[in-house]
Enzyme design. Structure first.
Site, mmCIF file in Angstrom:
data_model
loop_
_atom_site.group_PDB
_atom_site.id
_atom_site.type_symbol
_atom_site.label_atom_id
_atom_site.label_comp_id
_atom_site.label_asym_id
_atom_site.label_seq_id
_atom_site.Cartn_x
_atom_site.Cartn_y
_atom_site.Cartn_z
ATOM 1 N N CYS A 7 40.115 -35.516 -15.128
ATOM 2 C CA CYS A 7 39.399 -35.441 -16.370
ATOM 3 C C CYS A 7 38.025 -35.259 -16.047
ATOM 4 O O CYS A 7 37.033 -34.334 -16.656
ATOM 5 C CB CYS A 7 39.526 -36.723 -17.152
HETATM 6 N N1 LIG Z 1 45.027 -41.637 -17.900
HETATM 7 C C1 LIG Z 1 44.398 -40.589 -17.875
HETATM 8 O O1 LIG Z 1 43.428 -40.477 -18.608
HETATM 9 C C2 LIG Z 1 44.683 -39.425 -16.968
HETATM 10 C C3 LIG Z 1 43.786 -38.425 -16.972
HETATM 11 C C4 LIG Z 1 44.049 -37.254 -16.068
HETATM 12 C C5 LIG Z 1 44.765 -37.365 -15.138
HETATM 13 N N2 LIG Z 1 45.595 -38.697 -15.063
HETATM 14 C C6 LIG Z 1 46.607 -38.758 -13.767
HETATM 15 O O2 LIG Z 1 48.107 -38.690 -14.542
HETATM 16 C C7 LIG Z 1 48.877 -39.639 -13.814
HETATM 17 C C8 LIG Z 1 49.421 -40.483 -14.714
HETATM 18 O O3 LIG Z 1 48.342 -41.464 -14.933
HETATM 19 P P1 LIG Z 1 48.712 -42.531 -16.351
HETATM 20 O O4 LIG Z 1 47.228 -42.956 -16.771
HETATM 21 O O5 LIG Z 1 49.538 -41.855 -17.376
HETATM 22 O O6 LIG Z 1 49.516 -43.781 -15.535
HETATM 23 P P2 LIG Z 1 50.265 -44.822 -16.134
HETATM 24 O O7 LIG Z 1 50.088 -44.997 -17.457
HETATM 25 O O8 LIG Z 1 50.131 -46.102 -14.944
HETATM 26 O O9 LIG Z 1 51.740 -43.904 -16.056
HETATM 27 C C9 LIG Z 1 52.242 -43.821 -14.552
HETATM 28 C C10 LIG Z 1 53.729 -43.223 -14.807
HETATM 29 O O10 LIG Z 1 54.421 -43.024 -13.790
HETATM 30 C C11 LIG Z 1 55.654 -43.669 -13.697
HETATM 31 N N3 LIG Z 1 55.718 -44.217 -12.163
HETATM 32 C C12 LIG Z 1 54.952 -44.928 -11.261
HETATM 33 N N4 LIG Z 1 55.564 -44.706 -10.077
HETATM 34 C C13 LIG Z 1 56.547 -44.113 -10.127
HETATM 35 C C14 LIG Z 1 57.498 -43.502 -9.032
HETATM 36 N N5 LIG Z 1 57.207 -43.914 -7.747
HETATM 37 N N6 LIG Z 1 58.466 -42.914 -9.559
HETATM 38 C C15 LIG Z 1 58.547 -42.453 -10.604
HETATM 39 N N7 LIG Z 1 57.997 -42.487 -11.854
HETATM 40 C C16 LIG Z 1 56.916 -43.648 -11.377
HETATM 41 C C17 LIG Z 1 55.501 -44.889 -14.446
HETATM 42 O O11 LIG Z 1 56.626 -45.359 -14.954
HETATM 43 P P3 LIG Z 1 57.025 -46.944 -15.254
HETATM 44 O O12 LIG Z 1 56.118 -47.296 -15.947
HETATM 45 O O13 LIG Z 1 58.378 -46.724 -16.202
HETATM 46 O O14 LIG Z 1 57.360 -47.605 -14.013
HETATM 47 C C18 LIG Z 1 54.603 -44.466 -15.663
HETATM 48 O O15 LIG Z 1 55.592 -43.685 -16.520
HETATM 49 C C19 LIG Z 1 48.033 -40.069 -12.618
HETATM 50 O O16 LIG Z 1 48.028 -39.480 -11.302
HETATM 51 C C20 LIG Z 1 46.505 -40.085 -13.220
HETATM 52 O O17 LIG Z 1 45.505 -39.933 -12.157
HETATM 53 C C21 LIG Z 1 45.600 -39.475 -15.809
#
Ligand SMILES: NC(=O)c1ccc[n+]([C@@H]2O[C@H](COP(=O)([O-])OP(=O)(O)OC[C@H]3O[C@@H](n4cnc5c(N)ncnc54)[C@H](OP(=O)(O)O)[C@@H]3O)[C@@H](O)[C@H]2O)c1
Length: 351
Positions: free
Chosen positions: A155
């Site tokens: 982002c």
């Molecule tokens: N949030 C933002 O604004 C944003 C912006 C740009 C990029 N990103 C990137 O997008 C990615 C996700 O971010 P998020 O904010 O959505 O994080 P999040 O809310 O913590 O979600 C993480 C997801 O990954 C799953 N997960 C975790 N470990 C796993 C594994 N070993 N195998 C399979 N599934 C797994 C979790 O499942 P469970 O909860 O069911 O365990 C959950 O669905 C990250 O790499 C982040 O840096 C996020």
């Protein structure tokens, strides 16, 4: 789950970015969600994890913790919205099975040698990195058609590179040192609660974090190099602010002699003249992250301060849409030869 043109899997569907992917993909005219991945939430329904999505026909679908072969058996296109490291663990098998992958984590954005220092792990699949396309459609879109692996930008880097690269390329600012002040809302940290993300810790608080080693620092440098041809050292200071959505970056660059705010603004306006999701504000008008909320739009503004010889470039976006799920869909559209805007919101939610 419906008869679709392209079968799509969302891995990390129980997360913040994954939830936004599902919400947007559910109304995409050419994609059909056929796999919802999760880890701890596996076995729950989509609506149990994301009650705001209950009205979707997918609401009763179970989240699954399958292996890449099970995902590839049903999906041609896979979005990996997983923590850093978890994406790199599954992407090689998904690619080997022929899936097109758009990775929202940072696992395919840098060179292999950068991963130990900035992400804390040696890259497990360095052979895939040369083929990963850094998916910034407005500036680096030419490699997207037909891409098999897209590294969806972070982002903060999206905001910085889109704002600064055209000015660097045009010689209106000097390469060298760029100082970036970043601000993000709490959804940037994902859904996992931590002591520092609780209401009691964040209400009324504005605080820096991960100074001076935020992992988006080398990504900004790489993105600027790719998009402008110029090398710059980025000093990045991110801050957490008590809002849910929104990223604002303020970048300070050395102004070339004689350059005015009007010149900077005209350069950005020309660079993004036909781009549907970039709004360049006229000189004197200030960006506002609140206006981008719920849309795939980034607002950009550039100001010259001749007194200090500085160009100030500000970008604002919704971290979960242009900063994550929206840009990922924009990249998938272009990779698969669909209209760039397909399924994407260009109108924000305001106030
Ligand atoms: N949030 C933002 O604004 C944003 C912006 C740009 C990029 N990103 C990137 O997008 C990615 C996700 O971010 P998020 O904010 O959505 O994080 P999040 O809310 O913590 O979600 C993480 C997801 O990954 C799953 N997960 C975790 N470990 C796993 C594994 N070993 N195998 C399979 N599934 C797994 C979790 O499942 P469970 O909860 O069911 O365990 C959950 O669905 C990250 O790499 C982040 O840096 C996020």
């Amino acid at each position: 789950m419906g008869d679709a043109t392209v079968g799509v899997a969302v891995l990390g569907a129980s997360g913040s970015a994954g939830g936004e992917l599902v919400r947007l993909l559910a109304v995409h005219p050419s994609f059909d969600i056929c796999y919802l991945g999760a880890q701890r939430a596996a076995g729950e329904t989509l609506a149990q994890v994301h009650p705001h999505l209950e009205a979707l026909s997918l609401g009763t679908e179970l989240l699954r913790d399958g292996d890449p072969a099970q995902v590839a058996a049903v999906a041609e296109l896979v979005f990996t919205a997983l923590p850093h490291g978890a994406s790199a663990a599954v992407v090689p098998a998904l690619r080997a099975a022929g899936c097109t992958v758009v990775d929202l984590a940072g696992d395919f954005r840098l060179a292999a040698e950068d991963y130990p220092a900035w992400y804390g792990f040696p890259h497990p699949a360095p052979d895939l990195l040369p083929d990963a396309v850094y998916g910034l459609p407005e500036l680096l879109g030419e490699r997207l058609p037909g891409a098999g692996l897209v590294a969806n930008p972070g982002c903060y880097p999206t905001s910085v590179v889109l704002g600064c690269a055209p000015l660097l390329a045009a010689g209106l600012v000097e390469p060298g040192r760029i100082c970036v002040d970043g601000k993000t809302g709490l959804s940037g940290a994902g859904r996992e609660p931590t002591p520092s993300s609780m209401y009691v810790a964040t209400e009324g608080s504005i605080r820096p974090y991960r100074l001076p080693r935020h992992q988006h620092t080398p990504e900004m440098e790489r993105g600027l190099q790719l998009a402008s041809g110029h090398t710059a050292d980025v000093l990045f200071a991110p801050h957490l602010v008590p809002t849910v959505r929104g990223v604002v970056t303020t970048s300070y660059l050395t102004l070339a002699p004689g350059i005015t705010s009007e010149t900077l603004t005209a350069c950005l306006a020309e660079a993004y003249r036909d781009r549907p999701f970039v709004r360049v504000l006229p000189a004197g008008e200030m960006v506002d992250a609140k206006r981008t909320r719920g849309s795939n739009v980034i607002e950009l503004q550039a100001v010259a301060d001749p007194r200090t010889g500085t160009a100030v470039v500000v970008g604002a976006l919704d971290n979960l849409i242009k900063g994550a799920a929206g840009q990922a869909i924009q990249n998938a559209n272009l990779a698969l030869g669909l209209p760039e805007t397909s399924g994407l919101p260009s109108l924000g939610v305001y106030p």
